[in-house]
Design an enzyme around this catalytic site. Structure first.
Site, mmCIF file in Angstrom:
data_model
loop_
_atom_site.group_PDB
_atom_site.id
_atom_site.type_symbol
_atom_site.label_atom_id
_atom_site.label_comp_id
_atom_site.label_asym_id
_atom_site.label_seq_id
_atom_site.Cartn_x
_atom_site.Cartn_y
_atom_site.Cartn_z
ATOM 1 N N ASP A 253 -1.492 9.414 15.147
ATOM 2 C CA ASP A 253 -2.723 9.154 14.436
ATOM 3 C C ASP A 253 -3.600 10.404 14.609
ATOM 4 O OD1 ASP A 253 -4.304 7.388 13.095
ATOM 5 O OD2 ASP A 253 -5.423 6.838 14.886
ATOM 6 N N ASP B 144 -4.696 3.680 17.544
ATOM 7 C CA ASP B 144 -5.749 2.998 18.302
ATOM 8 C C ASP B 144 -6.304 1.789 17.574
ATOM 9 O OD1 ASP B 144 -7.010 4.247 16.267
ATOM 10 O OD2 ASP B 144 -8.191 5.628 17.493
#
Length: 1023
Positions: free
Chosen positions: A376, A717
């Site tokens: 990410d 996350d």
């Protein structure tokens, strides 16, 4: 689906359960495929009238309570369905009966079986088999409890989703506002939300006032998103008029109609997807399974061979069965299960110290075999805080310092234009530092305000000193806050400078909008008319900064003339009575969420370790590409198709995609790709960035990498990452900013959210794989000197050279600490410079390791043991040839006159004391030859002299096994307890030459491997 229904309807009653299960499985797969597709809804495109018709809701009065009750009965409560959880006892049983434990259980059962057979056929059966069975069972139970304790984490994925479900919701029914339990909200309800609320269901916004929502848990965008009734984008995840279940409203108020509830919401779909995905077997679990097959194969082969041989040698059937069981049990490495568990636990502890928290012991190694990392962007590769990166004033671009510790470059702060620009940035800004943080470094302080404003606040505070003092000096009179229609923010301040007019108007906003309101520009502190040339210069600077993936804001001011605006003038912001055009343009400031300091280095390490790093982000392609270049995911000199097209000045579709090493894929393109096209991209591009991706697409990308045979690690996350985290071979969640859900779906948590910690994890994972090989090689070697005495006992009919109890003392006593100490061994070479291991060819235990341990080193060890055995019996009067065939009379408790080579007679008791002394001596010999084995297992290719003896635990292990052997031999009372007797000191030295031989033999072998890489010796003996 009709097919399935039809079959169930018309088949006769005796439909097989198997068929039913198959149908269920197919349905589950269909459901999962459905969930993997993009969200399809059209509610955001409907006008308010169409919305009213579709849901039958009065847009001002809401539903009637009766209608709401009907819908609630039809749809069920607005809650997420919990997934089927595995009961704790099932998990415990998995630890007790999974993988390696099964081998030990079979061993234990066979022992009890042998003891049973002997009890039934002999008058006074020996208790050895009973002891062995009990000990094996105890080993499995203790290590099982240990592993269960290590992994006592249940699938709390849904429980953490539960925490995200808001408890109360404000609905309007029959024109009355009422607060109800969020579970009772139904489709068609009119709901009101305000700043600080969680959104209770998926809403179509019908009116809003300055409403912003935080979608970061869903899309990964860190900026709060504006919500309004306008339809702004085809994609429901991007349009402004939909607010999603369980995201947060951060400011403003809004009203909306509920369009989806519970599992049907976008968040509900992700939840169902994450909990329904099957995580495959970890690589280390597959390795252990492969190892068990090998060992079982060897054990059964030896057992059956000697079973047949003992029948040929005219033993009875019963004796032959006892031998068969004995050989199979002797092949089971009792201590290895505990060794592997402890080694993995030690590595997990070591990783925790380096900020990698491993939730699942087996995942420790998975990271080492990773070949692709899908990372990410926000917060993992970047610092997750907007930071001022560049300014444009005095017609040139200045670079600001974006490093985490302010160690970077600075710019010229003496210009009068910079004074004006910093003044606007500080005053036209609503962000403030939170209280009581004076002692913290500026960049670490918490700020109340949006991300861009806090970036400006910190920048000005660092460059120009206290912004609070500046604001007190220039007190604010009025302000027009930023809104999405005029796209600027404006405030008017008292000007304390005597040389200037009394009022200062400052404005910031979207650069093109600000420029349109300006007629002059400030250059080196002097105001000049804004001509075409300067407009072009502005345009170029704006494009350049935007091309770096930065968010650009424009700044302008106006000194309001005193004659029109004397002191005490009443400024009116509703009916504007002051100029908002013909202002003076001062400059641009651009911001970016900059890369973390350690990331470029970490990405470089991954590249040299043969690991492909792919960026998968919900952010804009330009920003994503800029960060990818900044951290080295797209390395210098590598171009994308767009870069090549721009360089050659040709349309993009004329470029051959294979010419571009790098590739930036937009989520909307990914949506229309077939899996073959995705495979092509993953196969032919080495550097890939996926931008604007949805949660489902992250999952599809992971599955694509796995189709290529890659072992995939995924970092994330947000809730949006949880399906991908669950599907990946190892999911890595963020400890600080990560949502609970992502932490539950992951196998590992980065406590400092830093991508660089993953590289540490890869290194530790590779090291433990190498060291486990060494531990296993060490442990397996002593199997041969433990089995051969039993085999020779059967074939040559000699007194038993080594007993069951002494074998247990080796496997669970002297060998344990040395085997574990190998987990502390340092790497032989730079493990981060080699390619990831190929799970198909590079096994934890391969045929070469077995041939080294069993066929070479183990045989030398067995010779050492037999040498000691024959020396002791010869010293007691029984010469080697006299022993052949003596077993039956030797073991007969009624014969008390067995003669030795010199004619002396031995009673049964005396014979047994000599035999047990031999057992003790054979045991001590194995300890002596295992010294050399431990030292040679330190390395697989290097010389031990290169590696050195830095491993203190290993040195302790050598002393520990020797001390334990001496204790077992000389401790008073051992004769009665374990049938171990004291030895003459000289008998300790019988095995020394063999120990030395092992060391020399292996050093020569490694020398040949180093001198002739790829030669015959390496192919046959390098494990």
């Amino acid at each position: 689906m009709g097919k399935g229904v039809g079959r169930d309807k018309y088949e006769p009653a005796a439909v097989s359960e198997h068929g039913d299960k198959k149908g269920k499985k197919a349905k589950k797969e269909r459901d999962m495929d459905e969930l993997k597709k993009e969200v399809s809804m059209d509610d955001h495109k409907l006008s308010l009238d169409e919305l009213h018709r579709k849901y039958g809701t009065d847009l001002s009065r809401g539903l009637t309570p009766a209608r709401a009750a009907e819908i609630l009965a039809r749809d069920g409560p607005n809650a997420l369905t919990p997934p089927p959880t595995t009961p704790e006892w099932v998990k415990f049983c998995r630890q007790l009966f999974g993988g390696f434990s099964m081998l030990l259980w079979i061993g234990a059962i066979l022992c009890f079986l042998a003891y049973g057979i002997r009890s039934a056929t002999e008058e006074e059966p020996p208790n050895d088999d009973l002891y062995l069975g009990v000990v094996l069972s105890a080993v499995v139970i203790i290590t099982g409890c240990f592993s269960y304790y290590q992994e006592a984490k249940s699938s709390k994925i849904m429980e953490s989703f539960k925490n995200m479900v808001p408890q109360q919701a404000l609905v309007i029914r029959n024109g009355e506002k009422m607060s109800i339990n969020a579970e009772d909200v139904v489709v068609g309800d009119l709901v009101e939300v305000k700043g600080g609320d969680r959104i209770p269901a998926d809403l179509r916004i019908i009116s809003a006032n300055g409403c912003k929502v935080d979608n970061s848990s869903l899309t990964g965008e860190s900026e709060p998103q504006t919500r309004s009734p306008d339809f702004t984008n085809e994609n429901p995840l991007e349009t402004r008029n939909i607010a999603f279940f369980s995201t947060n409203c951060v400011e403003g108020t809004a009203r909306g109609i509920v369009v989806y509830t519970g599992d049907r919401t976008v968040m509900g779909r992700i939840a169902t997807l994450a909990s329904g995905l099957e995580g495959g077997q970890t690589p280390i679990a597959e390795e252990i399974e492969h190892f068990i097959h090998l060992i079982t194969g060897v054990a059964v082969f030896l057992g059956v061979s000697f079973f047949i041989l003992s029948l040929i040698l005219e033993y009875t059937w019963l004796e032959a069965v006892i031998f068969l069981i004995g050989i199979i049990v002797a092949n089971v490495p009792e201590g290895l299960l505990a060794t592997v568990t402890v080694c993995l636990t030690l590595t997990a502890k070591r990783m925790a110290r380096k900020n990698c928290l491993v939730k699942n012991l087996e995942a420790v190694e998975t990271l080492g075999s990773t070949s692709t990392i899908c990372s990410d962007k926000t917060g993992t590769l970047t610092q997750n805080r907007m930071t001022v990166a560049h300014m444009w004033f005095d017609n040139q671009i200045h670079e600001a310092d974006t490093t985490e510790n302010q160690s970077g470059v600075s710019f010229d702060k003496t210009s009068a234009t910079w004074f004006a620009l910093s003044r606007i940035a500080g005053l036209c800004n609503r962000a403030v530092f939170q209280a009581n943080q004076e002692n913290l470094p500026i960049l670490k302080r918490a700020v109340a305000g949006d991300a861009s404003e806090s970036a400006l606040l910190k920048c000005i505070e660092v460059c120009c000193g206290s912004v609070m003092e500046m604001r007190e000096k220039y007190s604010k009179i009025v302000e027009i806050p930023f809104n999405s229609t005029n796209k600027y923010q404006l405030s008017i301040h008292k000007n304390p400078n005597a040389s200037e007019p009394k009022h200062l108007l400052v404005m910031k906003g979207a650069p093109e909008r600000i420029l349109d309101r300006c007629s002059s520009i400030l250059l080196h502190g002097k105001e000049q008319p804004l001509d075409e040339e300067l407009k072009d210069a502005f345009q170029n600077a704006y494009l350049e900064l935007g091309g770096l993936g930065e968010r650009v804001l424009g700044f302008c001011h106006l000194l309001l003339p005193d004659e029109q605006f004397p002191e005490g003038f009443q400024f009116d912001t509703d009916d504007v009575n002051f100029p908002v055009d013909n202002l003076c343009f001062v400059g641009l400031i651009s911001m970016i969420d900059p890369p973390r300091a350690a990331v470029p280095d970490a990405v470089g390490k991954c590249r040299s370790a043969g690991i492909k790093v792919i960026m998968v982000t919900g952010d804009h392609p330009i920003t994503a590409k800029a960060i990818a270049k900044g951290v080295g995911i797209i390395s210098e000199g590598n171009e994308t198709v767009e870069d090549i097209a721009a360089r050659l000045n040709i349309p993009v579709n004329q470029v051959n995609p294979r010419d571009a090493k790098a590739c930036v894929v937009h989520g909307s393109d990914l949506k229309d790709m077939t899996s073959e096209e995705l495979d092509d991209i993953l196969r032919y591009h080495t550097e890939i960035v996926f931008a604007r991706t949805s949660p489902q697409q992250k999952l599809i990308i992971v599955e694509g990498c796995q189709r290529q045979g890659a072992i995939v690690a995924v970092t994330g996350d947000g809730v949006n990452d949880s399906p991908a985290l669950k599907k990946a071979d190892i999911g890595v969640a963020m400890g600080i900013v990560g949502s609970d859900v992502s932490k539950q779906a992951a196998d590992m948590i980065l406590l400092d959210d830093n991508f660089a910690s993953i590289v540490t994890g890869v290194e530790e994972g590779r090291l433990i794989f190498d060291n486990l090989k060494k531990s296993i090689a060490y442990t397996l070697t002593s199997n041969i000197p433990e089995i051969t005495p039993f085999l020779i006992f059967i074939i040559a009919n000699i007194p038993l050279p080594l007993g069951t109890v002494t074998i247990l003392c080796i496997d669970l006593g002297t060998d344990m600490v040395p085997a574990i100490s190998l987990a502390y061994e340092q790497a032989e070479s730079d493990i981060m410079k080699r390619q990831p291991r190929n799970p198909k060819t590079d096994k934890l235990v391969n045929e070469r390791l077995i041939s080294m341990a069993y066929g070479q080193i183990g045989m030398i060890q067995a010779l050492g043991g037999f040498f000691t055995y024959f020396v002791i019996l010869a010293e007691n009067g029984f010469l080697p040839f006299h022993l052949l065939g003596i077993r039956e009379t030797w073991d007969d408790r009624w014969v008390n006159d067995v003669e030795d080579s010199y004619g002396q007679q031995w009673t049964y008791e005396q014979r047994k004391i000599v035999e047990f002394t031999c057992h003790t001596a054979f045991f001590v010999s194995i300890v002596v030859v295992q010294w050399a084995d431990l030292v040679i297992c330190k390395t697989r290719r290097n010389s031990v002299f290169q590696q050195g003896m830095k491993n203190k635990i290993l040195i302790f292990g050598l002393f520990e096994e020797t001390a334990l052997a001496a204790f077992l031999s000389y401790c008073p009372g051992m004769g009665a307890a374990l049938r171990m007797y004291p030895l003459k000191p000289t008998w300790w030295f019988c095995a020394f030459p063999y120990s030395l031989l092992i060391f020399v033999y292996d050093e020569v072998r490694k020398l040949i491997i180093r001198r002739r890489p790829g030669g015959w010796v390496e192919k046959e003996t390098y494990y």
